[in-house]
Structures are given as structure tokens and as C-alpha cells.
Design a protein around this motif. Structure first.
Motif, PDB file in Angstrom:
ATOM      1  N   LEU A 184      40.171  39.223  42.911  1.00 46.16           N
ATOM      2  CA  LEU A 184      39.599  38.514  41.765  1.00 46.16           C
ATOM      3  C   LEU A 184      38.720  37.358  42.235  1.00 46.16           C
ATOM      4  CD1 LEU A 184      42.785  38.358  39.525  1.00 46.16           C
ATOM      5  CD2 LEU A 184      40.692  39.581  38.950  1.00 46.16           C
ATOM      6  N   LYS A 185      39.177  36.637  43.241  1.00 52.55           N
ATOM      7  CA  LYS A 185      38.413  35.494  43.752  1.00 52.55           C
ATOM      8  C   LYS A 185      37.073  35.945  44.309  1.00 52.55           C
ATOM      9  CE  LYS A 185      38.694  31.533  46.887  1.00 52.55           C
ATOM     10  NZ  LYS A 185      39.555  30.792  47.839  1.00 52.55           N
ATOM     11  N   GLN A 186      37.053  37.048  45.039  1.00 48.90           N
ATOM     12  CA  GLN A 186      35.802  37.542  45.596  1.00 48.90           C
ATOM     13  C   GLN A 186      34.836  37.998  44.508  1.00 48.90           C
ATOM     14  OE1 GLN A 186      37.760  40.313  48.205  1.00 48.90           O
ATOM     15  NE2 GLN A 186      37.483  39.006  50.008  1.00 48.90           N
ATOM     16  N   VAL A 187      35.381  38.540  43.433  1.00 50.25           N
ATOM     17  CA  VAL A 187      34.554  38.917  42.292  1.00 50.25           C
ATOM     18  C   VAL A 187      33.980  37.675  41.612  1.00 50.25           C
ATOM     19  CG1 VAL A 187      34.723  39.824  39.940  1.00 50.25           C
ATOM     20  CG2 VAL A 187      35.578  41.182  41.844  1.00 50.25           C
ATOM     21  N   LEU A 188      34.825  36.683  41.392  1.00 54.02           N
ATOM     22  CA  LEU A 188      34.406  35.452  40.719  1.00 54.02           C
ATOM     23  C   LEU A 188      33.335  34.709  41.501  1.00 54.02           C
ATOM     24  CD1 LEU A 188      37.917  34.242  39.568  1.00 54.02           C
ATOM     25  CD2 LEU A 188      35.961  34.399  38.029  1.00 54.02           C
ATOM     26  N   THR A 194      32.735  43.118  52.171  1.00 55.64           N
ATOM     27  CA  THR A 194      33.291  42.081  51.303  1.00 55.64           C
ATOM     28  C   THR A 194      33.553  40.793  52.076  1.00 55.64           C
ATOM     29  OG1 THR A 194      34.336  43.750  49.901  1.00 55.64           O
ATOM     30  CG2 THR A 194      35.193  41.513  49.751  1.00 55.64           C
ATOM     31  N   GLY A 195      33.031  39.691  51.532  1.00 52.15           N
ATOM     32  CA  GLY A 195      33.235  38.389  52.139  1.00 52.15           C
ATOM     33  C   GLY A 195      32.171  37.976  53.131  1.00 52.15           C
ATOM     34  N   ASP A 196      31.255  38.883  53.453  1.00 51.96           N
ATOM     35  CA  ASP A 196      30.236  38.569  54.456  1.00 51.96           C
ATOM     36  C   ASP A 196      29.149  37.643  53.939  1.00 51.96           C
ATOM     37  OD1 ASP A 196      31.329  39.832  56.594  1.00 51.96           O
ATOM     38  OD2 ASP A 196      29.778  41.371  56.797  1.00 51.96           O
ATOM     39  N   GLN A 197      28.857  37.715  52.651  1.00 54.16           N
ATOM     40  CA  GLN A 197      27.761  36.911  52.125  1.00 54.16           C
ATOM     41  C   GLN A 197      27.927  36.653  50.636  1.00 54.16           C
ATOM     42  OE1 GLN A 197      24.806  40.094  53.173  1.00 54.16           O
ATOM     43  NE2 GLN A 197      23.989  39.691  51.131  1.00 54.16           N
ATOM     44  N   PHE A 198      27.122  35.713  50.131  1.00 54.50           N
ATOM     45  CA  PHE A 198      27.007  35.466  48.696  1.00 54.50           C
ATOM     46  C   PHE A 198      25.861  36.306  48.164  1.00 54.50           C
ATOM     47  CE2 PHE A 198      24.544  33.366  45.379  1.00 54.50           C
ATOM     48  CZ  PHE A 198      25.491  33.147  44.399  1.00 54.50           C
ATOM     49  N   SER A 199      26.100  37.078  47.124  1.00 56.38           N
ATOM     50  CA  SER A 199      25.044  37.853  46.483  1.00 56.38           C
ATOM     51  C   SER A 199      25.361  37.934  44.995  1.00 56.38           C
ATOM     52  CB  SER A 199      24.955  39.257  47.085  1.00 56.38           C
ATOM     53  OG  SER A 199      23.896  39.989  46.484  1.00 56.38           O
ATOM     54  N   TYR A 200      24.508  37.303  44.201  1.00 54.33           N
ATOM     55  CA  TYR A 200      24.750  37.195  42.756  1.00 54.33           C
ATOM     56  C   TYR A 200      24.890  38.582  42.160  1.00 54.33           C
ATOM     57  CZ  TYR A 200      24.446  34.673  38.306  1.00 54.33           C
ATOM     58  OH  TYR A 200      24.714  34.100  37.073  1.00 54.33           O
ATOM     59  N   ASN A 201      25.972  38.788  41.420  1.00 56.33           N
ATOM     60  CA  ASN A 201      26.343  40.134  41.005  1.00 56.33           C
ATOM     61  C   ASN A 201      27.019  40.098  39.641  1.00 56.33           C
ATOM     62  OD1 ASN A 201      28.663  42.262  40.888  1.00 56.33           O
ATOM     63  ND2 ASN A 201      27.246  43.103  42.407  1.00 56.33           N
ATOM     64  N   GLN A 202      26.582  40.986  38.755  1.00 58.82           N
ATOM     65  CA  GLN A 202      27.122  40.997  37.389  1.00 58.82           C
ATOM     66  C   GLN A 202      28.277  41.980  37.204  1.00 58.82           C
ATOM     67  OE1 GLN A 202      25.784  38.611  35.694  1.00 58.82           O
ATOM     68  NE2 GLN A 202      23.942  38.297  36.909  1.00 58.82           N
ATOM     69  N   THR A 203      28.373  42.972  38.083  1.00 63.96           N
ATOM     70  CA  THR A 203      29.426  43.982  37.936  1.00 63.96           C
ATOM     71  C   THR A 203      30.813  43.345  37.908  1.00 63.96           C
ATOM     72  OG1 THR A 203      28.044  45.518  39.200  1.00 63.96           O
ATOM     73  CG2 THR A 203      30.355  46.125  38.898  1.00 63.96           C
ATOM     74  N   GLY A 204      31.012  42.388  38.797  1.00 65.89           N
ATOM     75  CA  GLY A 204      32.313  41.737  38.876  1.00 65.89           C
ATOM     76  C   GLY A 204      32.717  41.070  37.582  1.00 65.89           C
ATOM     77  N   TYR A 205      31.750  40.528  36.857  1.00 66.78           N
ATOM     78  CA  TYR A 205      32.086  39.841  35.610  1.00 66.78           C
ATOM     79  C   TYR A 205      32.380  40.821  34.486  1.00 66.78           C
ATOM     80  CZ  TYR A 205      31.771  35.289  37.583  1.00 66.78           C
ATOM     81  OH  TYR A 205      32.060  34.176  38.324  1.00 66.78           O
ATOM     82  N   VAL A 206      31.802  42.005  34.547  1.00 61.23           N
ATOM     83  CA  VAL A 206      32.199  43.060  33.609  1.00 61.23           C
ATOM     84  C   VAL A 206      33.658  43.437  33.876  1.00 61.23           C
ATOM     85  CG1 VAL A 206      31.797  45.456  32.917  1.00 61.23           C
ATOM     86  CG2 VAL A 206      29.850  43.937  33.336  1.00 61.23           C
ATOM     87  N   GLY A 215      35.527  31.765  34.369  1.00 59.78           N
ATOM     88  CA  GLY A 215      36.368  31.206  35.422  1.00 59.78           C
ATOM     89  C   GLY A 215      37.547  30.439  34.863  1.00 59.78           C
ATOM     90  N   VAL A 216      37.303  29.634  33.829  1.00 54.39           N
ATOM     91  CA  VAL A 216      38.395  28.892  33.187  1.00 54.39           C
ATOM     92  C   VAL A 216      39.403  29.864  32.574  1.00 54.39           C
ATOM     93  CG1 VAL A 216      38.987  27.317  31.295  1.00 54.39           C
ATOM     94  CG2 VAL A 216      37.002  26.829  32.749  1.00 54.39           C
ATOM     95  N   PHE A 261      30.023  43.930  26.056  1.00 50.75           N
ATOM     96  CA  PHE A 261      30.820  44.115  27.272  1.00 50.75           C
ATOM     97  C   PHE A 261      30.300  43.276  28.433  1.00 50.75           C
ATOM     98  CE2 PHE A 261      27.447  47.221  28.086  1.00 50.75           C
ATOM     99  CZ  PHE A 261      27.266  47.161  29.460  1.00 50.75           C
ATOM    100  N   PHE A 262      29.079  42.762  28.309  1.00 56.34           N
ATOM    101  CA  PHE A 262      28.428  41.989  29.369  1.00 56.34           C
ATOM    102  C   PHE A 262      28.637  40.485  29.184  1.00 56.34           C
ATOM    103  CE2 PHE A 262      24.600  40.306  31.549  1.00 56.34           C
ATOM    104  CZ  PHE A 262      24.649  41.027  32.736  1.00 56.34           C
ATOM    105  N   ARG A 263      29.309  40.076  28.122  1.00 55.46           N
ATOM    106  CA  ARG A 263      29.321  38.667  27.736  1.00 55.46           C
ATOM    107  C   ARG A 263      30.326  37.791  28.477  1.00 55.46           C
ATOM    108  NH1 ARG A 263      27.723  38.845  21.243  1.00 55.46           N
ATOM    109  NH2 ARG A 263      25.651  39.733  21.629  1.00 55.46           N
ATOM    110  N   THR A 264      30.937  38.311  29.516  1.00 54.99           N
ATOM    111  CA  THR A 264      31.630  37.421  30.453  1.00 54.99           C
ATOM    112  C   THR A 264      30.627  36.867  31.459  1.00 54.99           C
ATOM    113  OG1 THR A 264      32.249  39.487  31.530  1.00 54.99           O
ATOM    114  CG2 THR A 264      34.013  38.229  30.450  1.00 54.99           C
ATOM    115  N   ALA A 265      29.461  37.518  31.558  1.00 55.13           N
ATOM    116  CA  ALA A 265      28.430  37.105  32.501  1.00 55.13           C
ATOM    117  C   ALA A 265      27.401  36.188  31.846  1.00 55.13           C
ATOM    118  CB  ALA A 265      27.727  38.333  33.082  1.00 55.13           C
ATOM    119  N   ALA A 266      27.071  36.479  30.599  1.00 58.94           N
ATOM    120  CA  ALA A 266      26.100  35.681  29.846  1.00 58.94           C
ATOM    121  C   ALA A 266      26.273  36.019  28.374  1.00 58.94           C
ATOM    122  CB  ALA A 266      24.672  35.995  30.300  1.00 58.94           C
TER     123      ALA A 266
END
Length: 496
Positions: free
Chosen positions: A126-130, A168-180, A92-93, A253-258
Motif C-alpha cells: 500500500l505504501k509503495q502505491v501511495l 518496485t521501489g527503484d524510482q518515483f514515477s507518478y502513477n494513477q493505477t495505484g490510486y484506483v 492518504g488520510v 472510479f478515478f476519484r481517489t486520484a482527482a
């Protein structure tokens, strides 16, 4: 239900005790040290690091327990812990740094920067992905494994064939695709791989010499490792009585998420650098970073009642009193930046499931006394109002007091789950009589709730009132014939 309290009791009175480092043995422990050692013993946490920041400085830094159980290596301030999904806060930073440079806007669609996206993805911002409000299909499967055996190209190809999970925008659902996707964008716009961008623009700037990207595969000097209380037996997770090794890999490639490993001191330096303008030059950028996303229905969404919102890589603790930006990682590490208070706290552990976010507020309470659970902090407003009157008039008057409050204010409402949660909190504080009165009140207010009767049955059994406990378990079962917990205790109490 019964497991809520007895499991905690079994853990607390277990034989596991955290070892003391040499520094701990020579320093006089304060109240926070005593509190943390108690928590570690109760939860079987092998090692824990703490950093407390006030007035732009680290005012408390300590390490507790054993970093490596196999070789009995004590934890020190040099021990390195995985921070898991707190990595997303660094992402995010990084995005906001690129925004300050004019290279992107957080409300831009991701299709502006990534080619060959499915049509249904192209307007997602980008905001919705973040903020995990995108509706994107997850690149993790139902077993939390990366698709296609973590092959980057195959996983990316596969996830693009899957439908959106919700509008899109209807709910919060933890998702890793966006961080890739964010990793791809950071790499493209910065001209260097996203790991190097984060290393150069955050680790180095904030004075984080021990922080790095890595996982269980890497040989890391002073690693605190990873432990878990859960193992799989016959394909089912079973909680053990002592920690066992956990093994986790995060493909590059996954290390923006963890994928970041750090120390409490390094993380504290990062928070200081973020707050004093070293990482983001504009205060407005930090405010944007920490502002939880608003869903289409006008509400916010998050993991649970505590971390109830999600901003740009940062879970948020959105509440009127002492709100916080509170990244959490792997159920083992957490940091809270109390936005209205001159206080930030970092807690890193090496036990998955330690969930330090659940007790960081109590650490904060040693600096802000009103935040102690024993003072009612964290309780719903109606519960706090009830508590204030009960302390004046006596807990044995709970039903009459609740009725009086309702008569004075028709909008006064005691939520069943809030009452049940408070009663268990009182029980955990060994306030058994007070807890019993609240469990009884909950049954009176919610006579059709199977869970209310089940919980009352539990405390009655704990206090030795087996016959009344049996009656409550039977009532619970009549209201919910699928209550297996009630069935087990009815059998035990009736001797059948």
C-alpha cells in the motif's frame, strides 16, 4: 535560454488584469494582495483564492479576480475550484484512518485486499502505491487519457495485462493505477463507497460545506471553472495570449486520484482538522502521512527540485529550512503545510499552468521574512555562500570571489544549473547588472556548456549588446549544433 525570460516579460506587460471583488474594492490591500495581483497579471490567472493558517486559525482569507470570464463573475470566498490531484492527499488520510482502526497496515501487500492481481503486482505494498514507487503500469495512456475510453471494467482489465514499468521501489514515477486500487480497498474495508467514506470522515468532520466530488460535466453553483493558456493547433499544443476554456472529466472510479472541488476556506478547515487530531487521532499517523518514501538507493524522489519527495498522497518539500508537506493539483492549485513553522498556506486558481506551488514560498515570506527570494531563500548552499560575499564585495568581482571561496574550501562547488537559475531569478527581479555578472561567471566556470553561452547571449541581447550576443549564440551553436534557439537568434541578429 531566451524563452525563459522573454515569455515572463511578455506576460507581465500584457493587458490582462484581474478584476477586483467587491470586498477587495473596499479593503485596503496589504503586501500579499499586491504581490498576488502582480502574479495574476503576469501569468493571466483569472481567479485566485488564498487562505493562511496560523495558531490553528485562518488569519487571512481573500479572493481575487474573475471566477467566470464568460459572464464577468468576480471570485468570492464562495467560489468553488477544482483541486485536481490534491485529492490524493485526502486518499492518504483515508488510508491512515483505516490503519488507525486496525483494518490495514500500510506495509501490507495490495494482494491481501484485492483478488486476481498479476503475479508481478502481488508483493507491492500500500505504501509503495501511495508514494508512486510501485512500478505499476499507468491506467492513463501517453495522451493522459484513461485506457479504454474510461470504461472502468475494460480499463482495469487492460492495465493488468501490461508489464511493470520498473522494479518496485527503484524510482518515483507518478502513477494513477495505484490510486484506483486504493479506491477499491477503501470501499471494501469501510463498507461504503470511497467517495462517501471521504465525505463522511473528512468533509463533514472538518466543516467543509462547499466541498464535493465533481468535474467539468457537473453543474456546480459558484463554480470557478477551468481555463488554460494552451490550445491544440494542427495536433500541437500552442500557447495563446489569453485564457480559454478547459474541459476535464474524472470518472467516479478515478476519484481517489482527482475529482474534489473545494474552496480555500474549506481546505484551510481541513488542514486545521488534520493538525488538531480531528481526522487522525495519533500524531504518529500524521508523521507517517507526511514522511517521504525512501527509494531502494536510499534517496527520495519527487516531481522537481521543489516538490522533491512524495509521502502518502502528499508531495513533500524536503529541505533543511522550512520543509513542507505540499500537495499540488493540475498545475492550478497547491497547499503547503510548513512542518517546522506555525504556518500553512492554500492557493487555489482556475488556470491550468498557474503552478502556485512556485510562489507559495514567497507568500510565506511575508510571515517569515528570511524566506523571501530576495534574501536568498531557496538557493543552493554554495550559491547562498557566493551571494553573501558578492553583496559585501560587489557582483563585478564574481569570478575572483568564486575562485577565492574555492581556494579556501576545495569542496566548494558552484553547480551550472544552480547558477543559471539564480541568474534568471535576478533578471526577473530587474537586477540586470547582477544577473549579467552571474551569466558571465557561469560561462567562465563551464566553458563547454552550450546552455551557458545561450543564456549569456540572451541577456546581452536584452541589454542591447547585439554583437556580443551574436558571438555567444554562435559559440553555443558550435557546442550544440541542435540548438534551434541559437539558430533563430543568430539569423535575427545577423539579418539573414
Amino acid at each position: 535560454m531566451k524563452t525563459k525570460y522573454l515569455r515572463a516579460a511578455i506576460l507581465f506587460f500584457g493587458t490582462f488584469a484581474p478584476a477586483l471583488t467587491q470586498a477587495q474594492q473596499t479593503q485596503q490591500p496589504d503586501s500579499i494582495d499586491l504581490f498576488l495581483r502582480q502574479r495574476m497579471q503576469a501569468q493571466h490567472i483569472p481567479a485566485l483564492q488564498l487562505a493562511v493558517i496560523r495558531q490553528g486559525k485562518i488569519v487571512k482569507l481573500n479572493s481575487y479576480g474573475t471566477a467566470n470570464l464568460e459572464n464577468s463573475i468576480p471570485a468570492t470566498d464562495q467560489s468553488i475550484f477544482s483541486i485536481n490531484s490534491i485529492t490524493k492527499a485526502f486518499t492518504g488520510v483515508a488510508i491512515m484512518q483505516l490503519a488507525e482502526e486496525g483494518k490495514l497496515k500500510i506495509n501490507d501487500p495490495i494482494s491481501l485486499y484485492i483478488d486476481s492481481l498479476p503475479v508481478s503486482w502481488q508483493k507491492i505494498t500500500l505504501k509503495q502505491v501511495l508514494t508512486h514507487t510501485s512500478g505499476l503500469p499507468d491506467i492513463l495512456d501517453s495522451n493522459e487519457q484513461i485506457l479504454e475510453n474510461a470504461n472502468e471494467n475494460l480499463a482495469w482489465k487492460k492495465v493488468r495485462t501490461l508489464p511493470l514499468e520498473f522494479k518496485t521501489g527503484d524510482q518515483f514515477s507518478y502513477n494513477q493505477t495505484g490510486y484506483v486500487i486504493l479506491g477499491k480497498i477503501i470501499t471494501k474495508l469501510s463498507g461504503v463507497h470511497f467517495t462517501k467514506f471521504i465525505e463522511d470522515r473528512q468533509f463533514k468532520v472538518a466543516d467543509m460545506p462547499l466541498t464535493r466530488f465533481g468535474d467539468s460535466f457537473d453543474v456546480i453553483q459558484h463554480s470557478a471553472g477551468a481555463y488554460t493558456m494552451v490550445k491544440f493547433v494542427g495536433g500541437k499544443p500552442v500557447r495563446g495570449n489569453s485564457p480559454g476554456n478547459a474541459y476535464i472529466q474524472f470518472p467516479v472510479f478515478f476519484r481517489t486520484a482527482a475529482g474534489i472541488l473545494s474552496t480555500a476556506k474549506d481546505m484551510a478547515n481541513w488542514i486545521i482538522a488534520l493538525k488538531d487530531g480531528q481526522l487522525l487521532k495519533q500524531k504518529a499517523s500524521v508523521e507517517t502521512l507526511w514522511a517521504p518514501a525512501i527509494l531502494n538507493n536510499g534517496k527520495i524522489g519527487g516531481f522537481n527540485q521543489l516538490t522533491n519527495g512524495y509521502a502518502l498522497g502528499w508531495p513533500t518539500v524536503s529541505r533543511a529550512e522550512h520543509p513542507a508537506a505540499g500537495p499540488v493539483g493540475g498545475g492550478r492549485s497547491a497547499l503547503f503545510v510548513y512542518r517546522k513553522d506555525d504556518l500553512s498556506i492554500v492557493v487555489l486558481t482556475n488556470l491550468m499552468g498557474a503552478n502556485p506551488d512556485r510562489f507559495i514560498d514567497e507568500i510565506a515570506a511575508y510571515y517569515i521574512p528570511e524566506m523571501h527570494q530576495s534574501n536568498g531563500f531557496g538557493l543552493a548552499p554554495a550559491i547562498r555562500k557566493l551571494r553573501a560575499e558578492l553583496l559585501k564585495q560587489g557582483f563585478d568581482q564574481s569570478a575572483a570571489i568564486a575562485a577565492s571561496l574555492k581556494k579556501k574550501d576545495p569542496s566548494f562547488n558552484l553547480n551550472e544549473n544552480d547558477l543559471n537559475g539564480w541568474a534568471y531569478q535576478l533578471l526577473s527581479e530587474n537586477e540586470v547588472a547582477k544577473a549579467l555578472s552571474i551569466f558571465r561567471l557561469n560561462v567562465k566556470l563551464y566553458p563547454e556548456s552550450a546552455n551557458a553561452y545561450d543564456s549569456l547571449g540572451e541577456i546581452l541581447e536584452i541589454t542591447g549588446n547585439d554583437q556580443e550576443a551574436l558571438l555567444n549564440y554562435k559559440k553555443s551553436l558550435s557546442l550544440n549544433p541542435e540548438n534551434k534557439n541559437a539558430v533563430q537568434h543568430i539569423k535575427a541578429l545577423s539579418g539573414s
